[in-house]
Design a protein around this motif. Structure first.
Motif, mmCIF file in Angstrom:
data_model
loop_
_atom_site.group_PDB
_atom_site.id
_atom_site.type_symbol
_atom_site.label_atom_id
_atom_site.label_comp_id
_atom_site.label_asym_id
_atom_site.label_seq_id
_atom_site.Cartn_x
_atom_site.Cartn_y
_atom_site.Cartn_z
ATOM 1 N N GLU A 206 0.829 -1.206 0.000
ATOM 2 C CA GLU A 206 0.000 0.000 0.000
ATOM 3 C C GLU A 206 0.862 1.254 0.000
ATOM 4 O O GLU A 206 0.550 2.243 -0.694
ATOM 5 C CB GLU A 206 -0.931 -0.016 1.212
ATOM 6 N N ASP A 210 1.161 4.332 -2.781
ATOM 7 C CA ASP A 210 1.020 5.732 -2.364
ATOM 8 C C ASP A 210 2.240 6.552 -2.781
ATOM 9 O O ASP A 210 2.125 7.635 -3.352
ATOM 10 C CB ASP A 210 0.813 5.782 -0.852
ATOM 11 N N CYS A 214 1.264 8.436 -6.015
ATOM 12 C CA CYS A 214 0.648 9.656 -5.490
ATOM 13 C C CYS A 214 1.645 10.660 -4.926
ATOM 14 O O CYS A 214 1.427 11.864 -5.043
ATOM 15 C CB CYS A 214 -0.354 9.313 -4.377
ATOM 16 N N GLU A 215 2.711 10.185 -4.282
ATOM 17 C CA GLU A 215 3.495 11.072 -3.427
ATOM 18 C C GLU A 215 4.958 11.207 -3.821
ATOM 19 O O GLU A 215 5.279 11.631 -4.912
ATOM 20 C CB GLU A 215 3.380 10.594 -1.967
ATOM 21 N N LEU A 228 -4.281 3.700 -10.678
ATOM 22 C CA LEU A 228 -4.896 3.005 -9.553
ATOM 23 C C LEU A 228 -5.829 1.898 -10.021
ATOM 24 O O LEU A 228 -5.879 0.818 -9.414
ATOM 25 C CB LEU A 228 -5.675 3.995 -8.676
ATOM 26 N N HIS A 288 -8.589 3.780 -2.552
ATOM 27 C CA HIS A 288 -8.253 4.348 -3.854
ATOM 28 C C HIS A 288 -9.184 5.500 -4.218
ATOM 29 O O HIS A 288 -8.757 6.477 -4.852
ATOM 30 C CB HIS A 288 -8.286 3.257 -4.916
ATOM 31 N N TYR A 291 -7.787 8.474 -2.499
ATOM 32 C CA TYR A 291 -6.636 8.994 -3.233
ATOM 33 C C TYR A 291 -7.090 9.902 -4.379
ATOM 34 O O TYR A 291 -6.509 10.964 -4.632
ATOM 35 C CB TYR A 291 -5.835 7.841 -3.834
ATOM 36 N N GLU A 294 -8.395 13.400 -3.252
ATOM 37 C CA GLU A 294 -7.292 14.292 -2.901
ATOM 38 C C GLU A 294 -6.550 14.750 -4.161
ATOM 39 O O GLU A 294 -6.150 15.916 -4.275
ATOM 40 C CB GLU A 294 -6.336 13.594 -1.937
ATOM 41 N N ALA A 295 -6.377 13.838 -5.109
ATOM 42 C CA ALA A 295 -5.700 14.199 -6.346
ATOM 43 C C ALA A 295 -6.501 15.239 -7.139
ATOM 44 O O ALA A 295 -5.926 16.176 -7.725
ATOM 45 C CB ALA A 295 -5.482 12.951 -7.201
ATOM 46 N N ASN A 316 -9.469 7.831 2.328
ATOM 47 C CA ASN A 316 -8.018 7.805 2.222
ATOM 48 C C ASN A 316 -7.459 7.695 3.640
ATOM 49 O O ASN A 316 -6.979 8.658 4.229
ATOM 50 C CB ASN A 316 -7.523 9.087 1.539
#
Length: 453
Positions: A206, A210, A214-215, A228, A288, A291, A294-295, A316
């Motif tokens: 996980e 992320d 994502c990060e 995703l 997901h 995620y 937030e994106a 999330n």
């Protein structure tokens, strides 16, 4: 980073991961469907429930997933005043008292008699790091160092040899995550290291998704939905035509996050029941979706209202981790009991509280990172037009309110449904909440506190 250290040393120490024994369930088939007849079933005493951790549970789930009732199970159903369902108050007292035995002293839903569960209370000398002043939490003892070392060795071997998760230059960061200590602290009732590894692989996978999607390590909100979705098929397999199936199969090995998801889920499916695996897939879909919300806000440079942010954080968040506490414990909370609205509320509140812990401990880390990272103090400060310090302290209050709501909901459920697996599952979730705080507080490699006190 420790990239100068050769990774082959891990490969030399690699040991085979033995298959887990079939998952155990502490409820007979007749009690799988909750109703009046369930409460009429005998409820195990605390010491009998604890025997489940030693592999003495009488209801084995074979490969086919159908429960078999053994002679021990039949004996347990004999009508005896000593084994009949206890009153709700007794069930409530048992769950608030928490599990007993070595290493479980801090695993309760209320603070121990020796002091309040608030930062600043007396703590063991073994604790590292500084807890957030004013934060409501339950101290726990340091996890078993032998288990921590074994889990740490096995997870690094898996990451390097089985899924090729990261390049050499990320090794120090991987070690600094201290995932072995994290998972052993969160799952004190795991019967074996093999059970702990189920949670540890999933946690690492996980975080790989992320970080890489994502990060920190190349992640971006642009195109995240497609990435995703394809990664999720490693958890929830694509069922397609023979012509297109090979291309999908090949895609599962195309990047580190998908390799990690596929491998970790394969281990989990072999050791869990179909309903537990499907539960986990559902919670990962929730994750997901969080995620993606937030994106979307990042792409439009939108700061949500506080309540909107908290709604996003309900998805999330850490929910997939405590929701598998029964799989890691070697038993099953039946699907009907897991689906109860009051159980869903307990799990949601646990996920929400533990995720705000992450917001608070990672606050300075995120401020030092490029770009704007949404977390609860940042959103409160901007939306309510207060200082960073005031916003941070208010976020502590939000966490505390969530924790109190979690404990109240868990106690209410324990009283309403005094079934052995429910009580054990609630204790497991509470243990995860406490272990999650322990890891955040003690992981000084990753986290430091702001100077607000």
């Amino acid at each position: 980073m420790d990239s100068e250290q050769p990774t082959h040393r891990i490969k030399e120490l690699r040991m085979p991961a033995p298959e887990l024994s079939p998952l155990q369930s502490s409820l007979p088939a007749a009690a799988v469907r909750f109703g009046a007849h369930v409460l009429a079933q005998p409820v195990l005493h605390a010491d009998e429930a604890a025997a489940g951790t030693r592999g003495e549970v009488p209801f084995a789930l074979p490969t086919g997933g159908q429960p078999l009732v053994s002679a021990a199970a039949e004996a347990a159903t004999v009508t005896d005043p000593a084994t009949l369902a206890t009153p709700a108050q007794s069930a409530l007292e048992r769950i608030l008292r928490g599990p007993s035995g070595l290493g479980t002293a801090g695993l309760s839903l209320v603070p121990p008699a020796g002091g309040p569960g608030v930062a600043g209370a007396p703590r063991g000398e073994e604790a590292e790091g500084r807890p957030i002043p004013g934060l409501y939490f339950h101290p726990v003892p340091d996890p078993d160092s032998v288990r921590v070392d074994e889990v740490s060795l096995r997870i690094k071997t898996w990451a390097l040899d089985e899924v090729q998760l990261y390049p050499d230059e990320w090794e120090g960061e991987f070690d600094g995550f201290s995932v072995g200590r994290y998972m052993v602290a969160c799952h004190p009732d795991a019967p074996t290291v093999d059970h702990l590894m189920l949670a540890t692989r999933l946690m690492v996978a996980e975080n790989a998704v992320d970080d890489c999607y994502c990060e920190d390590h190349g992640g971006s909100p642009i195109g995240l939905g497609g990435r995703l979705l394809l990664a999720h098929t490693a958890l929830d397999h694509l069922h397609t035509t023979p012509e297109y199936a090979p291309a999908w199969e090949e895609s599962l090995g195309s990047d580190a996050p998908r390799r990690a998801y596929r491998s970790a889920m394969d281990y989990f499916v072999r050791a869990s029941t179909p309903s537990q695996a499907d539960r986990f897939r559902h919670d990962m879909a929730r994750l997901h979706m969080g995620y993606l919300a937030e994106a979307a806000w990042a792409e439009t440079d939108h700061v949500p209202e506080v309540w909107e942010y908290l709604a996003m954080r309900q998805f999330n968040n850490f929910r997939p981790c405590p929701t598998i506490t029964d799989s890691v414990g070697g038993y099953e909370l039946p699907a009907d009991l897991h689906a109860r609205p009051d159980m869903q509320r307990v799990i949601a509140l646990a996920g929400n509280a533990t995720t705000i812990v992450n917001d608070l401990y990672s606050y300075t880390k995120e401020l030092a990172s490029p770009g704007r990272h949404l977390n609860l103090p940042v959103v409160i400060a901007e939306r309510e037009k207060i200082s960073e310090r005031e916003a941070y302290l208010k976020a502590v209050e939000v966490h505390n309110d969530l924790m109190h709501a979690f404990e109240t909901a868990a106690a209410d459920l324990a009283a309403a449904c005094p079934v052995a697996t429910v009580l054990r599952f609630l204790k497991g979730v509470a243990a995860w909440v406490d272990g999650n705080h322990y890891w955040h507080q003690t992981n000084t490699y990753r986290y430091s506190l702001p100077d607000f006190w």
